[in-house]
Design a protein around this motif. Structure first.
Motif, PDB file in Angstrom:
ATOM      1  N   GLN A 136      97.384  78.200  52.670  1.00 50.69           N
ATOM      2  CA  GLN A 136      97.173  77.407  53.842  1.00 50.69           C
ATOM      3  C   GLN A 136      97.898  77.810  54.732  1.00 50.69           C
ATOM      4  N   ILE A 137      99.349  77.855  54.433  1.00 54.06           N
ATOM      5  CA  ILE A 137     100.111  78.302  55.701  1.00 54.06           C
ATOM      6  C   ILE A 137      99.864  79.663  56.328  1.00 54.06           C
ATOM      7  N   ILE A 138      99.493  80.438  55.513  1.00 46.61           N
ATOM      8  CA  ILE A 138      99.030  82.031  55.989  1.00 46.61           C
ATOM      9  C   ILE A 138      97.790  81.758  56.764  1.00 46.61           C
ATOM     10  N   PHE A 139      97.102  81.023  56.355  1.00 46.71           N
ATOM     11  CA  PHE A 139      95.517  80.439  57.043  1.00 46.71           C
ATOM     12  C   PHE A 139      96.005  79.887  58.600  1.00 46.71           C
ATOM     13  N   VAL A 140      96.841  79.173  58.725  1.00 41.11           N
ATOM     14  CA  VAL A 140      97.345  78.462  59.912  1.00 41.11           C
ATOM     15  C   VAL A 140      98.016  79.659  60.914  1.00 41.11           C
ATOM     16  N   VAL A 141      98.672  80.677  60.207  1.00 42.06           N
ATOM     17  CA  VAL A 141      99.386  81.488  60.950  1.00 42.06           C
ATOM     18  C   VAL A 141      98.254  82.734  61.647  1.00 42.06           C
ATOM     19  N   LEU A 143      95.136  81.792  62.512  1.00 43.38           N
ATOM     20  CA  LEU A 143      94.390  81.094  63.325  1.00 43.38           C
ATOM     21  C   LEU A 143      95.273  81.014  64.722  1.00 43.38           C
ATOM     22  N   LEU A 144      96.563  80.929  64.448  1.00 40.95           N
ATOM     23  CA  LEU A 144      97.707  80.821  65.843  1.00 40.95           C
ATOM     24  C   LEU A 144      97.622  82.151  66.386  1.00 40.95           C
ATOM     25  N   LEU A 145      97.568  83.214  65.643  1.00 39.52           N
ATOM     26  CA  LEU A 145      97.628  84.618  66.070  1.00 39.52           C
ATOM     27  C   LEU A 145      96.332  85.038  66.705  1.00 39.52           C
ATOM     28  N   LEU A 146      95.234  84.373  66.110  1.00 42.35           N
ATOM     29  CA  LEU A 146      93.887  84.470  66.748  1.00 42.35           C
ATOM     30  C   LEU A 146      93.762  83.830  68.166  1.00 42.35           C
ATOM     31  N   SER A 147      94.379  82.666  68.406  1.00 44.43           N
ATOM     32  CA  SER A 147      94.447  81.797  69.601  1.00 44.43           C
ATOM     33  C   SER A 147      95.044  82.505  70.454  1.00 44.43           C
ATOM     34  N   VAL A 148      96.235  82.953  70.228  1.00 41.79           N
ATOM     35  CA  VAL A 148      97.058  83.786  71.270  1.00 41.79           C
ATOM     36  C   VAL A 148      96.265  84.969  71.832  1.00 41.79           C
ATOM     37  N   TYR A 178      92.193  91.994  64.709  1.00 44.13           N
ATOM     38  CA  TYR A 178      91.564  92.224  63.141  1.00 44.13           C
ATOM     39  C   TYR A 178      92.685  91.676  62.402  1.00 44.13           C
ATOM     40  N   LEU A 179      94.045  91.906  62.576  1.00 40.46           N
ATOM     41  CA  LEU A 179      95.153  91.268  62.023  1.00 40.46           C
ATOM     42  C   LEU A 179      94.928  89.856  61.613  1.00 40.46           C
ATOM     43  N   SER A 180      94.720  89.065  62.866  1.00 38.11           N
ATOM     44  CA  SER A 180      94.512  87.706  62.868  1.00 38.11           C
ATOM     45  C   SER A 180      93.308  87.173  62.064  1.00 38.11           C
ATOM     46  N   ILE A 181      92.139  87.752  62.023  1.00 36.21           N
ATOM     47  CA  ILE A 181      91.091  87.371  61.259  1.00 36.21           C
ATOM     48  C   ILE A 181      91.311  87.705  59.995  1.00 36.21           C
ATOM     49  N   TYR A 182      91.808  88.986  59.392  1.00 38.25           N
ATOM     50  CA  TYR A 182      92.114  89.186  58.215  1.00 38.25           C
ATOM     51  C   TYR A 182      93.246  88.319  57.330  1.00 38.25           C
ATOM     52  N   LEU A 183      94.074  87.829  58.320  1.00 39.61           N
ATOM     53  CA  LEU A 183      95.027  86.819  57.786  1.00 39.61           C
ATOM     54  C   LEU A 183      94.567  85.242  57.801  1.00 39.61           C
ATOM     55  N   ILE A 184      93.362  85.113  58.343  1.00 45.32           N
ATOM     56  CA  ILE A 184      92.495  83.936  58.039  1.00 45.32           C
ATOM     57  C   ILE A 184      91.648  84.341  56.835  1.00 45.32           C
ATOM     58  N   ALA A 185      91.281  85.677  56.701  1.00 43.11           N
ATOM     59  CA  ALA A 185      90.595  85.856  55.440  1.00 43.11           C
ATOM     60  C   ALA A 185      91.135  85.693  54.110  1.00 43.11           C
ATOM     61  N   PHE A 186      92.355  86.042  54.249  1.00 42.57           N
ATOM     62  CA  PHE A 186      93.373  86.051  53.137  1.00 42.57           C
ATOM     63  C   PHE A 186      93.873  84.559  52.682  1.00 42.57           C
ATOM     64  N   GLY A 187      94.222  83.669  53.950  1.00 38.20           N
ATOM     65  CA  GLY A 187      94.530  82.611  53.645  1.00 38.20           C
ATOM     66  C   GLY A 187      93.488  81.471  53.154  1.00 38.20           C
ATOM     67  N   LEU A 253      92.227  75.660  64.796  1.00 40.26           N
ATOM     68  CA  LEU A 253      94.028  75.948  64.542  1.00 40.26           C
ATOM     69  C   LEU A 253      94.289  74.244  64.153  1.00 40.26           C
ATOM     70  N   GLY A 254      93.852  73.433  65.140  1.00 39.48           N
ATOM     71  CA  GLY A 254      94.381  72.011  64.848  1.00 39.48           C
ATOM     72  C   GLY A 254      93.956  71.499  63.686  1.00 39.48           C
ATOM     73  N   SER A 255      92.459  71.740  63.202  1.00 42.05           N
ATOM     74  CA  SER A 255      91.946  71.261  62.115  1.00 42.05           C
ATOM     75  C   SER A 255      92.904  71.832  60.955  1.00 42.05           C
ATOM     76  N   ALA A 256      92.904  73.230  60.954  1.00 42.91           N
ATOM     77  CA  ALA A 256      93.837  73.783  59.878  1.00 42.91           C
ATOM     78  C   ALA A 256      95.024  73.071  59.610  1.00 42.91           C
ATOM     79  N   ILE A 257      95.884  72.508  60.554  1.00 37.63           N
ATOM     80  CA  ILE A 257      97.190  72.193  60.365  1.00 37.63           C
ATOM     81  C   ILE A 257      97.100  70.615  59.851  1.00 37.63           C
ATOM     82  N   MET A 258      95.856  69.967  60.462  1.00 35.40           N
ATOM     83  CA  MET A 258      95.531  68.438  59.769  1.00 35.40           C
ATOM     84  C   MET A 258      95.234  68.773  58.247  1.00 35.40           C
ATOM     85  N   ALA A 259      94.550  69.799  57.994  1.00 37.91           N
ATOM     86  CA  ALA A 259      94.125  70.065  56.385  1.00 37.91           C
ATOM     87  C   ALA A 259      95.350  69.912  55.555  1.00 37.91           C
TER      88      ALA A 259
END
Length: 615
Positions: A136-141, A143-148, A178-187, A253-259
């Motif tokens: 879940q921490i990887i998932f949040v990271v 989403l943060l990278l994607l937002s930026v 692509y790095l951000s969306i594949y981090l999301i995929a991994f998390g 990103l906010g929803s992932a942090i709340m999760a």
């Protein structure tokens, strides 16, 4: 002939080493009796650590509900990215339809393939809780990278709405995307099977009430998943469709942090099951031992090697009773003269439980393979359904309905069908069949395949009608996008039977040492379904786009025949269903030692308690 040693260490310790032939019954009895020396413990079908945890005031619906909330919020975050990804690729990164559909299929496939990694780490080393937290921490990271990164991709501001084109961006920005969306995929992928199994751990199978709650949990787990995606497929998809991509990613990103926070809340009250070690060597040992004894005749089931007492040689796992499937693997548990004396070689002599664990994996594989074609059907919602809807009349008065938001009908179908299934179908089917579950998991998965086939027929019929209403010189057809409702509703209904059935089946049939692996098979099916979908699209385009022909799925769908692709999937699903029937008829369920007896005793005790309360 060497004498038999006095004791046999049941966990890869001292063993027997005699000749190459089967050990005699008298020698075998000596071996089994000697193994009792180190096993003077109270008999229990469950590991002692598990029983002590169940006795505490932990788990149950109160803390399983936190995991359902976590699932809903994490899914909201994930689909906030995934549901509109195909349009982001076509509008912002200027990819063609077929290329974007393939990229989404590969990305979604990666999401669920990562579930195998999460399941392996959970079962073997980290345990369910730690695995969920880390992924879940990887998932949040991610989403943060994607937002930026979206700040640099969305140029000029508001582009990617279907009207205002975006400026070309540097390869570095695309690489970061692509790095951000594949981090999301991994998390997200690593988190999914583990959270499902961790939720099931909160219920005790020995308690008849909690056993029923455990079966219901998987249904509500999928319900929570769809509740979370409902917001993504309606509100978020609307803002992203109008060019507010960064806002949509920030909400995710906010929803992932709340999760993550909701998950941590129950830390001190969850029920924890310790990991059982790496299952890969255990399964490999069975096959190696069976090959080494290729010329040995398997012993009778009552003479196969097993440790004495209630505890299994696999730490934290219940014993599994012998089955008649794949009898050649019984050679691995057959005690020969060469197994006497010296050090116990786990690559030559395995317990019945270890052999049955390998058998369970082999028995589940054909069923799992039959679910991949259904996942090909399911993945069309995130790719071709969206592209189809994007060239249909989606105006409701002055309001433009985003094509991706049509998946809300799929979600509503899942929510409604879940209620119908739990409240109506299960009681009715239970009375007719005498089984409290109503329909078995295998029956439900078969029904899911049939409904999935009907969904493809509905999608193909809609495409035929869309092509008839194409306006010459215009990108869109005059046919209303609401013609897509039947195909979305049918896919949603099929999910309730197929995916909920898969979650229950693979989790229930997997041995204790690979529970998360069982749950991950459902996600891995979706993964391979996406890869197969991408492969089919490439094959179809390679065959149909020869010469000057545009092919079935060209960039301009008005010149293609996507209906034929849908009908092809319907035919493949029908063929897959026939194979599935044979596999389901052949399958035999896992048989855990002591489980049925203890459950019956608990049920009788429950009845006695109810009678006393009434008195």
């Amino acid at each position: 002939m060497a004498p038999v040693v006095d004791s046999l260490n049941t966990t890869n310790g001292d063993a027997l080493k005699l000749g190459e032939e089967n050990i005699s019954p008298a020698q075998e009895e000596t071996v089994n009796e000697s193994s009792n020396i180190n096993d003077e413990k109270e008999v229990s079908a469950f590991p002692e650590s598990t029983v002590s945890l169940i006795q505490k005031r932990t788990g149950g619906w109160r803390y399983a509900s936190l995991l359902l909330v976590n699932q809903g919020l994490a899914t909201l975050a994930f689909f906030g990215v995934g549901v509109n990804l195909v349009l982001f690729l076509t509008r912002v990164l200027d990819q063609e339809n077929a290329e974007a559909a393939n990229n989404v299929s590969k990305w979604t496939g990666t999401v669920y393939m990562c579930s195998l990694i999460g399941a392996f780490l959970s079962d073997s080393y980290w345990g369910r809780y730690l695995t969920c937290a880390i992924f879940q921490i990887i998932f949040v990271v991610g989403l943060l990278l994607l937002s930026v990164s979206s700040f640099f991709l969305i140029k000029p501001n508001g582009c990617g709405d279907g009207d205002l084109p975006c400026m070309p961006v540097s390869s570095i920005c695309i690489a970061i995307f692509y790095l951000s969306i594949y981090l999301i995929a991994f998390g997200y992928g690593g988190h999914q099977p583990t959270i499902a199994t961790f939720g099931a751990d909160q219920f005790d199978e020995k308690n008849p009430i909690e056993r029923n709650s455990k079966a219901a949990f998987f249904c509500y787990f999928y319900f929570a998943l769809n509740v979370g995606s409902l917001f993504s497929n309606t509100i978020l998809v609307y803002y992203e469709d109008t060019g507010k991509w960064t806002l949509g990613f920030l909400v995710s990103l906010g929803s992932a942090i709340m999760a993550l926070l909701s998950f941590v809340l129950g830390t001190h009250r969850y029920r924890y099951i310790k990991p059982c070690g790496n299952p890969l060597p255990r399964v490999a040992q069975v096959f190696v031992a069976a090959v080494k004894k290729y010329n040995v005749v398997p012993s009778n089931p009552d003479r196969l090697y097993e440790v004495a007492g209630p505890e299994s040689a696999i730490k934290g796992s219940r014993k599994i009773l012998h089955s008649n499937d794949f009898e050649f693997l019984d050679k691995a548990a057959t005690i020969t003269e060469k197994d006497a004396g010296g050090r116990n070689d786990p690559w030559r002599l395995c317990t019945i439980t270890q052999v049955e664990e390998a058998k369970c994996v082999l028995k589940m594989l054909p069923i799992w393979l039959c679910t991949i074609i259904y996942s090909v059907v399911f993945t069309q919602m995130a790719s071709l359904f969206v592209e189809q809807g994007d060239v249909m009349n989606s105006n409701v008065g002055d309001f433009h309905l985003p094509a991706a938001s049509m998946s809300a009908f799929d979600i509503c179908s899942v929510l409604i069908c879940t209620g119908i299934y739990r409240q109506i179908l299960v009681p009715v089917a239970g009375k007719l069949s005498g089984d409290p579950k109503g329909l078995s998991e295998l029956q439900r998965m078969g029904i899911g395949l049939i409904i999935g086939m009907l969904a493809m027929i509905a999608a193909g019929t809609t495409e035929l009608q869309r092509l008839k209403h194409v306006i010459p010189g215009d990108k869109e057809s005059s046919l209303s996008i609401f013609w897509q409702i039947p195909q979305y509703v049918l896919v949603g209904a099929s999910e309730v039977f197929m995916y909920v059935g898969q979650l229950e089946f693979f989790n229930g049939q997997a041995p204790d040492g690979i529970k998360s692996f069982g749950s991950s098979l459902c996600m891995a099916s979706i993964s391979l379904g996406n890869y197969v979908s991408s492969m089919l699209v490439n094959m179809v385009m390679g065959i149909t786009a020869r010469g000057n022909k545009p092919g079935w799925i060209p960039d301009d769908l008005n010149t293609g025949h996507m209906d034929r692709f849908y009908f092809l999937l319907a035919v493949l699903t029908a063929f897959d269903f026939v194979i599935y029937l044979f596999c389901a008829k052949w399958y035999t369920c896992i048989n855990l030692q002591g489980t049925e007896k203890e459950i019956n005793e608990m049920e009788e005790q429950q009845v006695d308690d109810d009678v006393l309360r009434r008195v």
